[in-house]
Design a protein around this motif. Structure first.
Motif, short mmCIF file in Angstrom:
data_model
loop_
_atom_site.label_atom_id
_atom_site.label_comp_id
_atom_site.label_asym_id
_atom_site.label_seq_id
_atom_site.Cartn_x
_atom_site.Cartn_y
_atom_site.Cartn_z
N GLU A 1 3.34 8.17 0.36
CA GLU A 1 1.80 7.87 0.46
C GLU A 1 1.42 6.95 0.52
O GLU A 1 1.69 4.95 -0.42
CB GLU A 1 1.37 8.47 -1.28
CG GLU A 1 -0.19 9.44 -1.44
CD GLU A 1 -0.28 9.77 -2.30
OE1 GLU A 1 -0.37 9.01 -3.72
OE2 GLU A 1 0.31 11.00 -2.02
N ILE A 2 0.21 6.71 1.43
CA ILE A 2 -0.47 5.19 1.94
C ILE A 2 -2.08 5.48 1.03
O ILE A 2 -2.66 6.70 1.33
CB ILE A 2 -0.43 5.09 2.99
CG1 ILE A 2 0.67 4.72 3.34
CG2 ILE A 2 -1.41 3.87 3.34
CD1 ILE A 2 1.22 4.45 4.50
N GLU B 1 -9.54 2.22 -1.74
CA GLU B 1 -7.84 2.46 -1.47
C GLU B 1 -8.35 4.06 -2.67
O GLU B 1 -7.31 4.05 -3.09
CB GLU B 1 -7.30 1.88 -3.22
CG GLU B 1 -7.00 0.62 -2.85
CD GLU B 1 -5.54 0.16 -3.98
OE1 GLU B 1 -5.64 0.60 -4.77
OE2 GLU B 1 -5.16 -1.39 -3.08
N ASN B 2 -9.33 4.96 -1.66
CA ASN B 2 -9.53 6.51 -2.42
C ASN B 2 -9.62 7.31 -1.10
O ASN B 2 -9.47 8.59 -0.80
CB ASN B 2 -11.44 5.76 -1.99
CG ASN B 2 -11.99 5.51 -1.78
OD1 ASN B 2 -11.84 5.45 -0.45
ND2 ASN B 2 -13.37 5.93 -1.74
N GLY C 1 -7.03 13.09 2.11
CA GLY C 1 -7.33 13.26 1.14
C GLY C 1 -8.21 12.15 0.87
O GLY C 1 -7.98 11.74 1.18
N TYR C 2 -9.01 12.72 -0.31
CA TYR C 2 -10.04 11.84 -0.89
C TYR C 2 -9.99 11.56 -2.73
O TYR C 2 -10.25 12.70 -2.78
CB TYR C 2 -11.67 11.98 -0.48
CG TYR C 2 -12.53 11.17 -1.09
CD1 TYR C 2 -12.28 9.91 -0.10
CD2 TYR C 2 -13.28 10.63 -2.00
CE1 TYR C 2 -13.80 8.97 0.36
CE2 TYR C 2 -14.26 9.98 -1.30
CZ TYR C 2 -14.69 9.07 -1.02
OH TYR C 2 -15.32 7.87 -1.22
N LYS C 3 -9.85 10.17 -2.63
CA LYS C 3 -9.89 10.39 -4.25
C LYS C 3 -11.58 9.87 -4.49
O LYS C 3 -11.75 8.51 -4.32
CB LYS C 3 -8.82 9.00 -4.92
CG LYS C 3 -9.01 8.80 -6.15
CD LYS C 3 -7.54 7.39 -6.48
CE LYS C 3 -7.22 7.10 -7.29
NZ LYS C 3 -6.46 6.19 -8.06
N PHE C 4 -11.67 10.81 -6.07
CA PHE C 4 -13.01 10.57 -6.08
C PHE C 4 -13.13 9.89 -6.96
O PHE C 4 -12.23 9.60 -8.17
CB PHE C 4 -13.95 12.52 -6.45
CG PHE C 4 -14.32 12.81 -5.05
CD1 PHE C 4 -15.44 12.28 -4.43
CD2 PHE C 4 -12.83 13.81 -5.12
CE1 PHE C 4 -15.33 13.92 -3.14
CE2 PHE C 4 -12.53 14.89 -4.14
CZ PHE C 4 -13.69 13.93 -3.08
N PRO D 1 1.06 -1.19 0.03
CA PRO D 1 -0.15 -0.31 -0.28
C PRO D 1 0.76 1.33 -0.14
O PRO D 1 0.60 2.04 -0.15
CB PRO D 1 -0.79 -0.08 1.58
CG PRO D 1 0.02 -1.05 2.28
CD PRO D 1 0.66 -1.71 1.53
N LEU D 2 2.08 0.81 0.25
CA LEU D 2 3.28 2.26 0.23
C LEU D 2 3.62 2.79 -1.04
O LEU D 2 4.03 1.49 -1.84
CB LEU D 2 4.29 2.18 1.37
CG LEU D 2 5.16 3.12 1.29
CD1 LEU D 2 4.37 4.38 2.18
CD2 LEU D 2 6.28 2.25 2.49
#
Length: 188
Positions: A150-151, A157-158, A185-188, A119-120
């Motif tokens: 970043e993880i 995985e958002n 943060g959040y990935k849309f 995940p890294l």
């Protein structure tokens, strides 16, 4: 001569039957949540671009003293980053940050590249834009190289969490601001 003709004929026959056998493959299996797969491999489709929004904060140390009359504050910064993901390994960032010690505003745009891993992942990028230094220094063009880790978390995985080091380098004077920060943060 006849030997070459037979060989070419055999190759043409094999080439003609290969697409037929490929279309006769059985249906694949997917184990992810609904609508998370594209085809059999679980890959995103060609329109699989996404956007992420991150909140950034951390320590900010100026290489020289802020000018007289500039706002005084703790050696901290706060900001936000909007990223357009071109692929899993590339994204275009638009970021802004405010440095409390000296009252600098940093607005940058540029690419960021990511390594493979889960995940890294490790990131490196180079942004360019405006650095506003108050009290007589004014507006400067600047560059900001960035390195970090970043993880990606969550079922899809958002959710993003990152650590970054970014030196803000104004061209034409003003001193470098070294920022060591964290992002969520959040990935849309």
């Amino acid at each position: 001569m006849m030997r070459h003709v037979r060989l070419c004929g055999a190759l043409a026959m094999v080439a003609a039957t290969v697409p037929l056998t490929a279309s006769a493959q059985s249906r694949g299996r997917t184990d992810g949540p609904e609508e998370s797969e594209y085809g059999k491999g679980g890959y995103s489709g060609p329109g699989g671009r996404s956007v992420s929004l991150q909140l950034d904060w951390g320590a900010a140390v100026n290489s020289r003293k802020p000018p007289r009359g500039a706002p005084e504050g703790p050696p901290l910064f706060v900001g936000a980053t909007l990223s357009l993901w071109g692929a899993d390994w590339y994204q275009l960032d638009v970021s802004g940050a405010y440095v409390f010690d000296g009252g600098r505003f940093v607005g940058m745009v540029g690419p960021r590249f990511r390594t493979w891993g889960w995940p890294l992942v490790f990131t490196a990028g180079l942004k360019a834009g405006a650095i506003v230094i108050p009290e007589g220094e004014g507006l400067r063009f600047g560059i900001s190289p960035q390195v970090g880790a970043e993880i990606l978390l969550g079922d899809r995985e958002n959710i993003l969490m990152a650590l970054n080091y970014t030196p803000d380098i104004p061209i034409g004077g003003g001193g470098v601001t070294h920022r060591l920060g964290m992002s969520i943060g959040y990935k849309f």
